[in-house]
Scaffold this motif. Sequence first.
Motif, PDB file in Angstrom:
ATOM      1  N   GLU A 218       0.841  -1.436   0.075  1.00 52.42           N
ATOM      2  CA  GLU A 218       0.081  -0.032  -0.075  1.00 52.42           C
ATOM      3  C   GLU A 218       0.898   1.309  -0.040  1.00 52.42           C
ATOM      4  O   GLU A 218       0.577   2.271  -0.814  1.00 52.42           O
ATOM      5  CB  GLU A 218      -0.799   0.100   1.202  1.00 52.42           C
ATOM      6  N   LYS A 219       1.945   1.217   0.906  1.00 49.27           N
ATOM      7  CA  LYS A 219       2.628   2.237   0.951  1.00 49.27           C
ATOM      8  C   LYS A 219       3.547   2.549  -0.423  1.00 49.27           C
ATOM      9  O   LYS A 219       3.663   3.648  -0.763  1.00 49.27           O
ATOM     10  CB  LYS A 219       3.705   2.177   2.123  1.00 49.27           C
ATOM     11  N   VAL A 220       3.952   1.561  -0.937  1.00 45.84           N
ATOM     12  CA  VAL A 220       4.974   1.683  -2.088  1.00 45.84           C
ATOM     13  C   VAL A 220       4.055   1.926  -3.168  1.00 45.84           C
ATOM     14  O   VAL A 220       4.619   2.733  -4.047  1.00 45.84           O
ATOM     15  CB  VAL A 220       5.593   0.556  -2.269  1.00 45.84           C
ATOM     16  N   LEU A 221       2.959   1.654  -3.429  1.00 48.13           N
ATOM     17  CA  LEU A 221       1.790   1.838  -4.513  1.00 48.13           C
ATOM     18  C   LEU A 221       1.580   3.465  -4.521  1.00 48.13           C
ATOM     19  O   LEU A 221       1.463   4.168  -5.482  1.00 48.13           O
ATOM     20  CB  LEU A 221       0.753   1.340  -4.479  1.00 48.13           C
ATOM     21  N   ASN A 222       1.184   3.937  -3.418  1.00 48.33           N
ATOM     22  CA  ASN A 222       0.821   5.356  -3.088  1.00 48.33           C
ATOM     23  C   ASN A 222       2.030   5.995  -3.369  1.00 48.33           C
ATOM     24  O   ASN A 222       1.792   7.090  -4.058  1.00 48.33           O
ATOM     25  CB  ASN A 222       0.416   5.455  -1.660  1.00 48.33           C
ATOM     26  N   PHE A 223       3.242   5.904  -2.997  1.00 46.78           N
ATOM     27  CA  PHE A 223       4.383   6.501  -3.295  1.00 46.78           C
ATOM     28  C   PHE A 223       4.743   6.700  -4.942  1.00 46.78           C
ATOM     29  O   PHE A 223       4.902   7.635  -5.467  1.00 46.78           O
ATOM     30  CB  PHE A 223       5.496   6.009  -2.663  1.00 46.78           C
ATOM     31  N   SER A 224       4.550   5.470  -5.368  1.00 43.74           N
ATOM     32  CA  SER A 224       4.942   5.386  -6.952  1.00 43.74           C
ATOM     33  C   SER A 224       3.563   6.231  -7.832  1.00 43.74           C
ATOM     34  O   SER A 224       4.130   6.887  -8.752  1.00 43.74           O
ATOM     35  CB  SER A 224       4.746   3.953  -7.352  1.00 43.74           C
ATOM     36  N   GLU A 225       2.464   6.293  -7.327  1.00 41.96           N
ATOM     37  CA  GLU A 225       1.343   6.897  -7.892  1.00 41.96           C
ATOM     38  C   GLU A 225       1.526   8.438  -7.820  1.00 41.96           C
ATOM     39  O   GLU A 225       1.242   9.195  -8.604  1.00 41.96           O
ATOM     40  CB  GLU A 225       0.282   6.544  -7.703  1.00 41.96           C
ATOM     41  N   GLU A 226       1.948   8.851  -6.727  1.00 42.61           N
ATOM     42  CA  GLU A 226       1.901  10.123  -6.281  1.00 42.61           C
ATOM     43  C   GLU A 226       3.231  10.831  -7.251  1.00 42.61           C
ATOM     44  O   GLU A 226       3.018  12.112  -7.381  1.00 42.61           O
ATOM     45  CB  GLU A 226       2.517  10.204  -4.799  1.00 42.61           C
ATOM     46  N   ASN A 227       4.451  10.232  -7.329  1.00 45.03           N
ATOM     47  CA  ASN A 227       5.446  10.674  -7.924  1.00 45.03           C
ATOM     48  C   ASN A 227       5.568  10.059  -9.517  1.00 45.03           C
ATOM     49  O   ASN A 227       6.561  10.531 -10.268  1.00 45.03           O
ATOM     50  CB  ASN A 227       6.727  10.335  -7.259  1.00 45.03           C
ATOM     51  N   ASN A 228       4.623   9.419  -9.705  1.00 45.55           N
ATOM     52  CA  ASN A 228       4.509   8.827 -11.373  1.00 45.55           C
ATOM     53  C   ASN A 228       5.793   8.309 -11.710  1.00 45.55           C
ATOM     54  O   ASN A 228       6.706   8.419 -12.607  1.00 45.55           O
ATOM     55  CB  ASN A 228       4.322   9.915 -12.384  1.00 45.55           C
ATOM     56  N   LEU A 229       6.117   7.166 -10.785  1.00 41.91           N
ATOM     57  CA  LEU A 229       7.315   6.538 -11.172  1.00 41.91           C
ATOM     58  C   LEU A 229       7.239   5.043 -11.731  1.00 41.91           C
ATOM     59  O   LEU A 229       6.335   4.488 -11.651  1.00 41.91           O
ATOM     60  CB  LEU A 229       8.041   6.079  -9.745  1.00 41.91           C
ATOM     61  N   ASP A 230       8.436   4.722 -12.468  1.00 47.82           N
ATOM     62  CA  ASP A 230       8.336   3.453 -13.205  1.00 47.82           C
ATOM     63  C   ASP A 230       8.807   2.351 -12.174  1.00 47.82           C
ATOM     64  O   ASP A 230       8.434   1.265 -12.515  1.00 47.82           O
ATOM     65  CB  ASP A 230       9.433   3.538 -14.306  1.00 47.82           C
TER      66      ASP A 230
END
Length: 376
Positions: free
Chosen positions: A105-117
């Motif tokens: 959950e934490k990693v997904l939110n972080f990825s989506e917030e920062n548009n990361l690959d």
Amino acid sequence: MSLDNPKISIIVPVYNTANYLEECLDSLINQSLEEIEIICIDDKSEDDSPKILEKYASSDKRIKLLYNKENTGQALARNIALKSVKGEYVSFMDSDDKIDLNAYEKVLNFSEENNLDMVLFNVVRFDRKGIIGGSELHEKSIQKLNSNTNILENNEFVYDTSPCNKLIKTSLIEENNIEFVDRLYEDLLFSMELFTSTDSVGVLPDVKYYWRRRRDKSNKSTTQNRTNKKNIADRIFIINQIEELFKSNEKYNSLLDSYHFKLLEIDYRLFIDQIDIGDEEYKEFILNNIKPIIETYPKELFSHLSMINKIKYEFLIEDKIDELIYIREKERNYNFYSKQNERLTKEIKTVKSTKGWIDYKKDNLTNRFKSKIGKD
């Protein structure tokens, strides 16, 4: 929650890990993020792993079971599982490991917030007694929060060679045709191919993946058996493939020095450090396959190593295998570490230049090892 549209697909290859599998699966089915699919592929296990998988799959529909008809190894098992992912993101887990219950959950939110690959998270070593400490392979690359970086900005990512501490956009893998090669240490090449395929990487150090160290000598993971000839041959093959990857694109040529230093500090040292327990064939393999490579490295790379490791490489280059074995026996027997015992290392360096240094005050040197352990 729709089972047809999971946010993350988690791939878990399984082979004879019945002793640890329930702990692994518990850490997945109890994730705070429910929108996941757990793809477990059994690689023709000979223990109770298939029964455990079936028990968990019967009570949690998010678990998808795949079965290999023959034992193909982890690399090909992962590739088979990759073909069936439905998630927008992919992550991997080894079946003897575990992860924080809020990790995805934490990693997904972080990825989506920062548009990361891709997002990297922390790795902690543990065994049956509990937490051992951090991972030597990851401590350099995952030190601080970073919302958008890449391997050219952070050369330390050459140390981050596990797919299990990463959340990866499925499209990154598919669009770049990245897959695991059928060798041991396939993780290393897979990770470097990911790093050289994107400029959008994030680091989230407070999320922890727990990497098990197996203490039972009869149940070591494949890559823990470092004196095995296939083990070392496959690692050298992967090392060379990564070197060619960095050389093939001028953009990544600048990574070669960092990569070579990492090899000296980690990869080659792991095999050299088994020299005292390997047989004669193993010693010859080290001399014929590792020595010729490190002889080509610039001398300044060695200057950044710890003193004890510099001495080991000097011995190897000079064909002083007996001296190298002597050092390893003392390290192994007396739990000697150069950071804690630098004065001892200096003494060895001085004595080693004397003809017949092993015989020179050998008993006295051994006593000093015993008395100096744990002292500055």
